[in-house]
Design an enzyme around this catalytic site. Structure first.
Site, short mmCIF file in Angstrom:
data_model
loop_
_atom_site.label_atom_id
_atom_site.label_comp_id
_atom_site.label_asym_id
_atom_site.label_seq_id
_atom_site.Cartn_x
_atom_site.Cartn_y
_atom_site.Cartn_z
N ASP A 1 -14.97 51.23 22.03
CA ASP A 1 -15.61 49.92 22.26
C ASP A 1 -17.11 50.12 22.48
O ASP A 1 -17.94 49.41 21.91
CB ASP A 1 -15.06 49.23 23.52
CG ASP A 1 -13.57 48.92 23.51
OD1 ASP A 1 -12.76 49.86 23.42
OD2 ASP A 1 -13.22 47.73 23.59
N GLU B 1 -19.69 41.89 24.49
CA GLU B 1 -18.73 41.96 25.58
C GLU B 1 -19.05 43.10 26.56
O GLU B 1 -18.85 42.95 27.75
CB GLU B 1 -17.30 42.16 25.05
CG GLU B 1 -16.33 42.35 26.21
CD GLU B 1 -14.86 42.27 25.85
OE1 GLU B 1 -14.52 42.32 24.68
OE2 GLU B 1 -14.07 42.17 26.80
N ASP C 1 -17.97 41.19 19.75
CA ASP C 1 -16.87 41.86 20.45
C ASP C 1 -16.63 43.17 19.71
O ASP C 1 -16.11 43.18 18.59
CB ASP C 1 -15.60 41.00 20.45
CG ASP C 1 -14.60 41.51 21.48
OD1 ASP C 1 -14.72 42.70 21.87
OD2 ASP C 1 -13.72 40.75 21.91
N ILE D 1 -14.69 45.71 20.16
CA ILE D 1 -13.25 45.83 19.85
C ILE D 1 -12.55 44.67 20.53
O ILE D 1 -12.44 44.62 21.76
CB ILE D 1 -12.62 47.16 20.34
CG1 ILE D 1 -13.21 48.35 19.55
CG2 ILE D 1 -11.09 47.12 20.13
CD1 ILE D 1 -12.51 49.68 19.80
N THR E 1 -8.47 45.28 22.60
CA THR E 1 -8.49 46.69 23.02
C THR E 1 -7.07 47.19 23.34
O THR E 1 -6.74 48.34 23.08
CB THR E 1 -9.42 46.87 24.25
OG1 THR E 1 -10.71 46.38 23.88
CG2 THR E 1 -9.56 48.33 24.65
N ASP F 1 -14.96 36.16 21.58
CA ASP F 1 -13.55 36.23 21.18
C ASP F 1 -13.20 35.22 20.09
O ASP F 1 -12.06 35.21 19.62
CB ASP F 1 -12.64 35.99 22.38
CG ASP F 1 -12.56 37.19 23.30
OD1 ASP F 1 -12.69 38.32 22.80
OD2 ASP F 1 -12.37 36.99 24.52
#
Ligand code: AMP
Ligand code: MG
Length: 326
Positions: A45, A68, A121, A123, A126, A270
């Site tokens: 990430d 994020e 984002d 990842i 996750t 998201d």
């Protein structure tokens, strides 16, 4: 074409981030690090955020990024080994990157919303990534409150869900007014997708999170049934849910809050990329009351609750069914 340079930079950086994530997976170095909010993060990430923020900074130095992740945890002395690991993976893509530079790039993702900014984002899903399931790398450009460009990488998603053993790894690219394109990561073959205009007997099902706490699954299923959907929902991690509705492999993605958590608000990163991918493929997106999603007011969508994402023709029926139940 409008947003051509932005599109090329976004595609190249998301592909770089996908390579980094895949390498970390292949080296069996995917492990959860717990964030202060108890949600998991991995070195992938953080490395993905570094690569994408670096690319945006290089070509669009004035642009802010609302991402994020941040580097606060990584700056702590006990995280030095993970920081070195991330730097070594980033160096594969950007030679001579130091650990300090990685921290700076990650923290470029702590920008504020504004007139023009990116949301990322690195990842999404996750938990899916940790399980070896679906995840998405999602980058969107927002201007004047509207998502103009979305690039969503889904490295584990089959090109065609009806052929689950077939080729995997897809990039979805959408520009406002220019449609959505699916690009196969291995072959580079690209094709426009417009699968979300109408539901049909093959896709008349919903898609939902694998993680049951991430949405009010019982209510979501009740709404799907109320509009006549009888098959089992398709469980998929991450924003890849938007993609399967965009491709016409499902017709509905609902994300409804639990009654016990009335204060839960969705994060812009998201949804921004997924929303434009779906809209440009002919679908509709709003919050659970039919309000347009507000992407530029705050990193959290404070004025929206829940999400309806569907093929266009069933959107009104879904909204009506929902208003009867809430
Ligand atoms: P999914 O892949 O559908 O399970 O969604 C992953 C996303 O769920 C993450 O990006 C989180 O931001 C989000 N998430 C975490 N907790 C919740 C929650 N209680 N309700 C809704 N979404 C959540
Ligand atoms: Mg996410």
């Amino acid at each position: 074409m409008a947003y051509e340079l932005e599109k090329q930079v976004a595609i190249a950086s998301v592909i770089g981030a996908i390579k980094l994530c895949t390498q970390i997976q292949n080296d069996c170095l995917v492990a959860a690090i717990e964030k202060p909010d108890f949600s998991p993060v991995t070195i992938a990430d953080l490395g993905a955020q570094a690569i994408i923020c670096q690319a945006i900074a290089a070509d669009f130095p004035q642009d802010t990024v609302v991402g994020e992740e941040d580097a606060k945890l990584l700056r702590q002395p006990h995280m030095s080994e993970q920081l070195e690991q991330i730097a070594s993976y980033v160096r594969v893509h950007i030679p001579e990157t130091s650990a300090e530079t990685v921290l700076e790039w990650i923290d470029r993702g702590n920008g504020q919303v504004g007139g023009r900014f990116w949301t990322l984002d690195p990842i999404d899903g996750t938990k899916g990534f940790l399980r070896g399931d679906q995840y998405a790398i999602a980058l969107a450009l927002i201007e004047d409150g509207e998502v103009k460009l979305g690039v969503m990488g889904c490295p584990a998603l089959p090109l065609d869900l009806n052929q689950p053993q077939g080729e995997r790894g897809v990039l979805f690219v959408a520009v406002r007014g220019q449609g959505t394109t699916q690009i196969a990561l291995k072959s580079g073959v690209s094709q426009p997708i417009l699968g979300a205009r109408t539901a049909n007997k093959h896709n008349f099902r919903s898609t939902e999170s694998v993680e049951s706490r991430h949405g009010n699954l019982p209510l979501q299923r009740a709404i799907a049934q109320a509009v006549g959907m009888t098959p089992e929902p398709l469980s998929i991690d991450s924003m890849a849910k938007y993609a399967v509705v965009a491709r016409g492999e499902a017709a509905l993605y609902l994300r409804l809050p639990w009654a016990e958590y009335p204060d839960y608000r969705e994060n812009i990163w998201d949804h921004a990329a997924g929303a434009i991918v779906l809209e440009e493929a002919g679908g509709r997106v709003s919050d659970m009351y039919g309000k347009p999603l507000e992407f530029a007011a705050n990193a959290k969508m404070l004025n929206n609750r829940g999400i309806i994402a569907s093929s266009s023709d069933i959107y009104d029926a879904v909204l009506d069914a929902l208003q009867e139940k809430v």
